[in-house]
Design a protein around this motif. Structure first.
Motif, short mmCIF file in Angstrom:
data_model
loop_
_atom_site.label_atom_id
_atom_site.label_comp_id
_atom_site.label_asym_id
_atom_site.label_seq_id
_atom_site.Cartn_x
_atom_site.Cartn_y
_atom_site.Cartn_z
N SER A 19 -3.76 8.17 17.55
CA SER A 19 -4.06 7.37 16.36
C SER A 19 -3.64 5.91 16.58
CB SER A 19 -3.53 8.02 15.08
OG SER A 19 -2.26 7.57 14.78
N THR A 33 0.88 -1.17 0.00
CA THR A 33 0.00 0.00 0.00
C THR A 33 0.92 1.22 0.00
OG1 THR A 33 -1.57 -1.22 1.35
CG2 THR A 33 -1.87 1.16 1.24
N PRO A 45 -3.05 10.34 9.16
CA PRO A 45 -3.90 9.15 9.33
C PRO A 45 -3.57 8.09 8.27
CG PRO A 45 -5.21 11.17 9.29
CD PRO A 45 -3.81 11.57 8.94
N VAL A 46 -3.35 6.86 8.71
CA VAL A 46 -2.98 5.78 7.79
C VAL A 46 -4.06 4.69 7.89
CG1 VAL A 46 -1.25 4.02 7.22
CG2 VAL A 46 -0.51 6.19 8.21
N PRO A 47 -4.70 4.33 6.77
CA PRO A 47 -5.66 3.23 6.83
C PRO A 47 -4.89 1.92 7.00
CG PRO A 47 -5.46 4.08 4.58
CD PRO A 47 -4.54 4.90 5.43
N VAL A 48 -5.18 1.20 8.08
CA VAL A 48 -4.44 -0.05 8.34
C VAL A 48 -5.20 -1.20 7.68
CG1 VAL A 48 -3.68 -1.63 10.17
CG2 VAL A 48 -3.50 0.85 10.49
N PRO A 49 -4.50 -1.97 6.80
CA PRO A 49 -5.20 -3.04 6.09
C PRO A 49 -5.70 -4.12 7.05
CG PRO A 49 -2.88 -2.89 5.39
CD PRO A 49 -3.07 -1.89 6.49
N ARG A 50 -6.78 -4.79 6.65
CA ARG A 50 -7.31 -5.87 7.48
C ARG A 50 -6.73 -7.19 7.00
NH1 ARG A 50 -11.42 -5.34 10.85
NH2 ARG A 50 -11.97 -7.52 10.73
N LYS A 58 -6.47 4.23 18.37
CA LYS A 58 -7.54 3.82 17.43
C LYS A 58 -7.15 2.54 16.72
CE LYS A 58 -9.64 8.24 16.37
NZ LYS A 58 -8.77 9.38 16.05
N THR A 59 -5.87 2.47 16.27
CA THR A 59 -5.41 1.27 15.55
C THR A 59 -5.51 0.04 16.44
OG1 THR A 59 -3.90 2.58 14.21
CG2 THR A 59 -3.41 0.24 14.38
N THR A 87 1.73 -5.77 9.80
CA THR A 87 1.63 -4.56 8.98
C THR A 87 2.71 -3.57 9.40
OG1 THR A 87 -0.77 -4.79 8.74
CG2 THR A 87 0.13 -2.59 8.41
#
Ligand code: AVI
Length: 322
Positions: free
Chosen positions: A181, A11, A145-150, A184-185, A110
């Motif tokens: 943040s 990513t 902000p980084v979208p963390v993959p599932r 949240k992760t 990740t």
């Protein structure tokens, strides 16, 4: 060498040249002038940082690796069910290996890292060493902000891994928003394992940032070369020198690039004047006590659930949760 067949999909949210230019213009317009330490880590900067970690004066990495190795059974026992490990600023992956080998049944990893070259090299090695763990590399500036993959396999809770005292490179406000943040992760039942350098005598700390071989100086000055290449500044690296001082009232190393002459730097049609002896701020490396660290993480709604210190309280690992 990276090889498409063995490389997990990446990513890629690497900062754009416009992001870097915007930060550079803002920093050069400030008083005192400053540049962001996150731009140290191009391919050469990551390589030089790796060399710093092997200098005799730079005790942080050596001591943290030994602490992690010695404490791994206790860490594994203290970590909740957290099969997804998310590492902020993964670097070379030496600490990651110890963690992934020591945790009970990790299923996904990740790494979030701003240096694409360092990320690709470390994840390739980790994928080979841990073929059963899904690798989900993200190239990004984790201060945004980084979208963390599932993970593909449902992964329960998340363990955030943030070693190296990288937290120390942030001011208290920036550290607070980063820790928020991370909270949240990790989610309500996840945890974070954080490495912190501890307050100690000034001479030991200062030596770590002024190694005799000059690797840290080369690392700091590389920032200018990197900006010249990536955003078209015309810094003359030989017109600046590295300066790293421990400021005990603020419990941090303050690293500057000091102009060694009167000079002008141009970028994007703008001119910035440097006086002889003018110091441009480029990095902080905060050191912590139990009290200062607890006060900092409390601002982000986190608390320490376990702590491990190296001999002589040279370095600490803290397990945090909301
Ligand atoms: C990555 N970070 C924790 C290092 C530090 O100690 O502040 C970066 C560094 N800068 C100079 N030497 C090492």
């Amino acid at each position: 060498m990276t090889n498409a067949a063995t490389m997990p999909p990446l990513t890629d949210l690497h900062p754009t040249p416009d992001d870097i230019l915007g930060d550079t213009l803002e920093g050069l317009s400030s008083t005192p002038k400053r540049l962001s330490s996150k731009y140290f880590y191009d391919a050469r900067g990551s390589h030089l940082f790796e060399q710093i970690t092997r200098q005799p004066e730079y005790y942080l990495t050596r001591v943290e690796l030994a602490l992690l190795e010695a404490s791994m059974p206790a860490i594994a026992a203290a970590v909740n069910d957290c099969p997804h490990v998310v590492e902020y600023g993964s670097g070379s992956g030496r600490k990651t290996r110890l963690l992934l080998a020591g945790l009970t049944d990790p299923v996904a990893y990740t790494p979030i890292e701003i240096s694409r070259s360092a990320l690709l090299a470390s994840v390739e090695r980790l994928a080979e060493a841990f073929p059963g763990i899904e690798m989900l590399p993200v190239c990004a500036d984790f201060t945004q902000p980084v979208p963390v993959p599932r993970p593909e396999r449902e992964a329960g809770h998340t363990l955030v891994f943030f070693p190296g005292s990288t937290l120390g490179n942030f001011t208290a406000d920036a550290a607070e928003s980063l820790l928020c943040s991370m909270r949240k992760t990790m989610g309500a039942r996840g945890q974070a394992l954080v490495g912190i350098d501890l307050v100690k005598d000034a001479a030991t700390i200062e030596a770590a940032y002024n190694d005799a071989a000059g690797v840290t100086a080369a690392f700091t000055l590389n920032l200018l070369t990197r900006l010249n290449r990536d955003v078209g500044t015309n810094f003359q690296p030989d017109g600046f020198r590295h300066q790293a001082r421990y400021v005990s009232e603020r419990e941090r190393i303050e690293t500057c690039l000091v102009s060694t002459r009167d000079q002008e730097v141009q970028v994007d049609g703008r001119r910035f004047h440097f006086q002889d002896g003018e110091a441009m701020q480029v990095e902080y490396s905060h050191k912590y006590t139990d009290a200062s660290f607890q006060a900092l993480i409390a601002r982000a709604g986190l608390k320490v659930v376990e702590r491990w210190n190296a001999p002589g309280d040279a370095f600490g690992l803290r397990l945090l949760q909301p």
